[in-house]
Design a protein around this motif. Structure first.
Motif, PDB file in Angstrom:
ATOM      1  N   PHE A   1      25.384  10.001  31.972  1.00  0.00           N
ATOM      2  CA  PHE A   1      24.874  11.553  31.379  1.00  0.00           C
ATOM      3  C   PHE A   1      23.297  11.445  31.480  1.00  0.00           C
ATOM      4  O   PHE A   1      22.583  12.260  32.181  1.00  0.00           O
ATOM      5  CB  PHE A   1      25.360  11.822  30.184  1.00  0.00           C
ATOM      6  CG  PHE A   1      24.567  12.998  29.578  1.00  0.00           C
ATOM      7  CD1 PHE A   1      25.193  14.111  30.334  1.00  0.00           C
ATOM      8  CD2 PHE A   1      23.774  13.119  28.636  1.00  0.00           C
ATOM      9  CE1 PHE A   1      24.971  15.385  29.730  1.00  0.00           C
ATOM     10  CE2 PHE A   1      23.249  14.360  28.331  1.00  0.00           C
ATOM     11  CZ  PHE A   1      23.789  15.449  28.596  1.00  0.00           C
ATOM     12  N   LEU A   2      22.701  10.284  30.810  1.00  0.00           N
ATOM     13  CA  LEU A   2      21.065  10.302  30.799  1.00  0.00           C
ATOM     14  C   LEU A   2      20.578  10.091  32.108  1.00  0.00           C
ATOM     15  O   LEU A   2      19.649  10.887  32.396  1.00  0.00           O
ATOM     16  CB  LEU A   2      20.690   9.248  29.945  1.00  0.00           C
ATOM     17  CG  LEU A   2      21.101   9.171  28.546  1.00  0.00           C
ATOM     18  CD1 LEU A   2      20.520   8.193  27.692  1.00  0.00           C
ATOM     19  CD2 LEU A   2      20.212  10.418  27.745  1.00  0.00           C
ATOM     20  N   PHE A   3      21.043   9.284  33.059  1.00  0.00           N
ATOM     21  CA  PHE A   3      20.647   9.304  34.210  1.00  0.00           C
ATOM     22  C   PHE A   3      20.364  10.528  35.151  1.00  0.00           C
ATOM     23  O   PHE A   3      19.427  10.941  35.807  1.00  0.00           O
ATOM     24  CB  PHE A   3      21.451   8.213  35.100  1.00  0.00           C
ATOM     25  CG  PHE A   3      21.232   8.033  36.666  1.00  0.00           C
ATOM     26  CD1 PHE A   3      20.185   7.331  36.812  1.00  0.00           C
ATOM     27  CD2 PHE A   3      22.061   8.666  37.537  1.00  0.00           C
ATOM     28  CE1 PHE A   3      19.789   7.222  38.367  1.00  0.00           C
ATOM     29  CE2 PHE A   3      21.674   8.568  38.938  1.00  0.00           C
ATOM     30  CZ  PHE A   3      20.606   7.845  39.258  1.00  0.00           C
ATOM     31  N   ASN A   4      21.760  11.170  35.002  1.00  0.00           N
ATOM     32  CA  ASN A   4      21.568  12.413  35.995  1.00  0.00           C
ATOM     33  C   ASN A   4      20.905  13.522  35.088  1.00  0.00           C
ATOM     34  O   ASN A   4      20.151  14.428  35.884  1.00  0.00           O
ATOM     35  CB  ASN A   4      23.081  13.056  36.130  1.00  0.00           C
ATOM     36  CG  ASN A   4      23.881  12.283  36.825  1.00  0.00           C
ATOM     37  OD1 ASN A   4      23.332  11.681  37.731  1.00  0.00           O
ATOM     38  ND2 ASN A   4      25.263  12.170  36.449  1.00  0.00           N
ATOM     39  N   THR A   5      20.809  13.615  33.849  1.00  0.00           N
ATOM     40  CA  THR A   5      20.036  14.609  33.196  1.00  0.00           C
ATOM     41  C   THR A   5      18.413  14.528  33.268  1.00  0.00           C
ATOM     42  O   THR A   5      17.758  15.383  33.578  1.00  0.00           O
ATOM     43  CB  THR A   5      20.435  14.725  31.558  1.00  0.00           C
ATOM     44  OG1 THR A   5      21.730  14.876  31.344  1.00  0.00           O
ATOM     45  CG2 THR A   5      19.754  15.798  30.930  1.00  0.00           C
TER      46      THR A   5
END
Length: 369
Positions: A310-314
């Motif tokens: 999630f953090l990577f894409n956000t």
């Protein structure tokens, strides 16, 4: 006479919606069947590959290659979670695998663009729309992978938040990521056939058949009658397109489905590439939300890896969409690739084979030697 014509148009409209719905369901089922059948065929190979490498760059390409073969980043990420939870590899080693899986999952939208290969101008626009998702993920990797290797911001943040949510650190049950709603039918068919190789062949055939059906009919069924409303609502501005992309993908549980539906719209000049880019970026985040929800009742390692995803894409979305200069780069590169493909169709095939198969395979092969 006018009332009769109106009734005919209404009937044709509902028929077109029904055909479009069937096409969409077939596409979702085909993707899910390929995911399960390839997983049954290659799950041991995948686990061995994950366990064998400690080089982050090779891990990146293993994630890419396996996802391109399995047609689902969820399957690869779930396998990585299982290996991490078992203690075979560390969370730090798993992060590049997840990054590679993010790139590999964009293969399907690129394949959809090839259904327009016989129509020169449409193929140019379709390929641009198909690969812009790839370019976004590649840029995100270029920005975040070096930072992760030196400072580990994703790993540290994920572990911090995972400790809040992990209900039971001793959980030893199976690690299960989200699955498509067609999974009961998929499992029944897989068990009925009983031979993973044959199921895989059937799945590949259905995926390409569904891609062709969607590419030729989806804009006619869902867009011809209501495109003005779609254009006004979904693609009204960047923020709305981004949130709709996130919402639809979270609902369908597959970024492959939502991003592939965009390709015919761009190919037929119904929406510009610039307008659909935020939608695609939103879809990239939407596919991680369902994974995060599914991981909440698993081990702390499962939660941490879902948070990394999630953090990577956000963070990638915030950096690339939030900075105008960055935002224009993927669009320009995608348009350039589209122009090159008009001069020679080999550009498109070369990109597809090199990016998703040849380069990852060669790097993994020579590294293992």
């Amino acid at each position: 006479m006018e009332s009769w014509d109106l009734e005919q148009k209404k009937e044709a409209k509902w028929k077109s919606y029904a055909i479009g719905l069937v096409a969409l369901l077939l596409f979702i089922f085909a993707i899910d069947l390929l995911t399960v059948s390839m997983g049954d065929l290659n799950s041991k190979v995948a686990t061995d590959l994950f366990s064998a490498t400690k080089n982050p760059f090779i891990s990146l390409f293993i994630g890419l290659l396996m996802t391109a073969l399995l047609q689902s980043s969820s399957t690869v990420t779930a396998s990585v979670v299982a290996v991490v939870a078992a203690g075979t590899i560390s969370l730090e080693q798993a992060v590049p695998l997840v990054m590679g899986a993010n790139i590999g999952t964009t293969l399907t939208s690129t394949l959809v663009s090839f259904s327009y290969i016989m129509k020169k101008k449409q193929f140019k626009r379709a390929l641009s729309a198909g690969i812009i998702h790839d370019i976004f993920n590649i840029f995100t990797v270029i920005i975040l992978l070096p930072l992760e290797l030196y400072f580990q911001p994703l790993t540290k943040s994920a572990l911090y938040f995972a400790h809040w949510f992990a209900p039971n650190e001793d959980f030893s049950g199976p690690v299960v990521y989200h699955s498509l709603f067609t999974r009961p039918l998929t499992n029944w068919l897989v068990e009925a056939i009983g031979i993973p190789f044959l199921t895989t062949i059937l799945a590949v055939f259905l995926v390409f058949a569904a891609i062709k059906l969607l590419a030729t009919s989806i804009y006619k069924t869902f867009v011809v009658h209501s495109f003005q409303d779609i254009n006004k609502v979904i693609f009204k501005n960047s923020s709305l397109a981004f949130f709709y992309g996130t919402f639809f993908t979270a609902a369908v549980q597959s970024s492959t489905v939502t991003t592939s539906l965009i390709v015919p719209l761009v190919a037929t000049k119904k929406v510009s590439l610039k307008k659909v880019f935020p939608f695609i970026v939103g879809a990239n985040i939407g596919t991680t939300i369902t994974a995060a929800i599914a991981a909440l009742y698993k081990s702390e390692a499962a939660i941490a890896l879902a948070i990394v995803h999630f953090l990577f894409n956000t963070i990638g979305a915030l950096l690339i969409l939030g900075i105008p200069r960055f935002r224009n780069v993927p669009i320009r590169l995608a348009n350039l690739m589209g122009k090159k493909s008009v001069k020679s169709r080999l550009w498109g095939f070369a990109y597809l084979l090199l990016m998703f198969f040849i380069i990852p395979f060669l790097l993994i092969y020579f590294s293992s030697n």
